[in-house]
Design an enzyme around this catalytic site. Structure first.
Site, short mmCIF file in Angstrom:
data_model
loop_
_atom_site.label_atom_id
_atom_site.label_comp_id
_atom_site.label_asym_id
_atom_site.label_seq_id
_atom_site.Cartn_x
_atom_site.Cartn_y
_atom_site.Cartn_z
N ARG A 1 28.34 32.66 38.30
CA ARG A 1 26.89 32.76 38.49
C ARG A 1 26.49 34.10 39.09
O ARG A 1 25.33 34.49 38.97
CB ARG A 1 26.39 31.61 39.37
CG ARG A 1 26.45 30.25 38.69
CD ARG A 1 25.61 29.21 39.42
NE ARG A 1 25.62 27.95 38.70
CZ ARG A 1 26.46 26.95 38.92
NH1 ARG A 1 27.38 27.08 39.87
NH2 ARG A 1 26.40 25.84 38.23
N ALA B 1 46.88 49.90 52.09
CA ALA B 1 46.31 51.19 52.50
C ALA B 1 46.75 52.25 51.51
O ALA B 1 47.74 52.96 51.72
CB ALA B 1 46.76 51.55 53.91
N ASP C 1 45.66 56.35 43.62
CA ASP C 1 45.32 56.10 45.02
C ASP C 1 46.53 56.43 45.90
O ASP C 1 46.78 55.80 46.93
CB ASP C 1 44.89 54.65 45.22
CG ASP C 1 44.06 54.44 46.49
OD1 ASP C 1 43.51 55.44 47.01
OD2 ASP C 1 43.95 53.30 46.96
N ASP D 1 49.80 49.42 39.91
CA ASP D 1 51.09 49.33 40.60
C ASP D 1 51.64 47.92 40.65
O ASP D 1 52.74 47.69 41.17
CB ASP D 1 50.99 49.91 42.01
CG ASP D 1 50.04 49.13 42.91
OD1 ASP D 1 49.35 48.21 42.41
OD2 ASP D 1 49.97 49.45 44.11
N GLY D 2 50.89 46.95 40.13
CA GLY D 2 51.33 45.56 40.15
C GLY D 2 51.05 44.83 41.44
O GLY D 2 51.29 43.62 41.53
#
Length: 389
Positions: A228, A310, A276, A249-250
């Site tokens: 919704r 992180a 990242d 990266d899984g």
């Protein structure tokens, strides 16, 4: 090395189609053509002995590498090291990424970016400022004490940064950035990305209409896809103007969710790969600090003490392999996700991401088993591995 270069003996993928029994012709750092016969010209000829030649990878979210975290070393040498390390994994253009930090660190990062451009650091494309104008609710690993609304001073500094660099991405959340601010950033050519936000589908679409064109690390630190309330994930997939980075990266995204997203994305905006990556890339280090907090490297993950991810412990070549081998994405599409689509996302497709006449001669040579043999920027070899065919 001569400014004229001919690469022979490779199977060439220009990001649209394969060229067999062809040669890549380079002059003054740019691609001249892909031809069947060697042109009558002087210069160096390199025989690749059956490698695969593909466009260099473009990574729009790189926090660090080689022991350097951009937040901790926002300097010219920090940028140089990050670019050097990621070239070992096929990345020939990247945006050093600053995670939410103080005004002083942000200022230093921008100054370093201007220096890197002036110095012509190979692989340096511009900057990605991920924060500090994010959502507290979806802060992820960002320090909540540094998150704040965008002010006029911030906007002016970003506009000045864009004028100096020519390529700038900023990740913002509607919770701390107005529609009008996004319009001004986008009008100046800045790539505005929505991320670390709990915005609704409707709000995300409104920000897309205002000029936001990217979504930062799809699925992570954003409102999810509900039946919704489709959230930011739904807006990213359903809104054709949005591009979306994804961490392959899984760990950050379940492979099944990645597969569903890739198959359902509405174009022309596409899903592209980002790493990242943090300072661990290219090292054996087991821990580092981010904004004074310890991050531990364990089992392929980078985590704060509470288990919050992180950043990521991956590189672009591994990401290409992941979507190709684990998700079954055709190799051609996996390569586009690492080159053509990120180039499109930040508006540099006229000279990056594809091996077309006039484009920068940024390419990588891979073995048939997708091991990196060498990386080239502007027709110059900047890294060579010791892999065998």
């Amino acid at each position: 090395m001569s400014s004229n270069l001919t690469i022979k003996g490779a199977r060439i993928f220009d990001c649209m189609e394969w060229h067999d029994d062809s040669l890549l012709v380079v002059e003054a750092g740019r691609i001249v053509s892909i031809v069947a016969e060697k042109p009558d010209r002087t210069g160096e000829t390199v025989d690749t002995r059956g490698h695969i030649l593909v466009p260099g990878f473009i990574d729009l979210q790189v926090n660090g590498g080689g022991g350097v975290l951009f937040n901790e070393q926002p300097t010219l040498e920090g940028i140089r090291k990050i670019c050097e390390v990621h070239a070992r994994f096929g990345t020939t253009a990247l945006l050093p990424t600053l995670i939410t930090d103080t005004r002083e660190v942000t200022k230093a990062a921008i100054e370093a970016g201007v220096e890197a451009k002036a110095a012509g650091i190979p692989g340096f494309l511009g900057l990605h400022l991920e924060g500090p104008h994010l959502s507290m609710m979806r802060k992820g690993a960002h320090d909540p004490s540094l998150i704040r609304p965008m002010q006029e001073r911030d906007l002016d500094e970003l506009l000045a940064c864009m004028r100096a660099l020519g390529c700038l991405m900023v990740t913002v959340a509607p919770e701390n950035t107005t529609i009008e601010q996004v319009e001004r950033l986008a009008d100046a050519g800045i790539t505005v990305s929505l991320g670390h936000t709990d915005a609704s589908f409707e709000i995300a679409c409104a920000y897309a209409a205002a000029g936001a064109r990217v979504v930062t690390h799809l699925f992570n630190a954003m409102s999810g896809l509900g039946h919704r309330e489709p959230g930011v994930v739904g807006a990213a997939l359903a809104t054709g103007t949005f591009f979306a980075g994804i961490i392959a990266d899984g760990f950050h995204v379940e492979p099944a969710a990645m597969d569903i997203a890739i198959r359902s994305k509405q174009g022309p905006g596409q899903i592209f790969l980002v790493t990242d990556a943090m300072s661990t890339i290219g090292t054996d280090m087991k821990r580092f600090h981010l904004n004074g907090r310890k991050v531990v490297r364990e089992g392929g993950r980078l985590m704060l003490h509470d288990g919050t991810l992180a950043g990521a412990d991956t590189n672009m070549l591994s990401s290409v392999r992941f979507v190709n081998e684990k998700l079954g994405v055709p190799l051609e599409e996996a390569l586009r996700m690492a080159s053509a689509y990120p180039a499109d996302a930040v508006g540099i497709a006229n000279h990056k991401g594809r091996l077309l006449p006039g484009a920068d001669a940024d390419f990588v040579l891979l073995t048939p088993g997708l091991e990196l043999e060498s990386s080239w920027i502007g027709g110059r070899k900047i890294f060579e591995s010791n892999v065998d065919m």
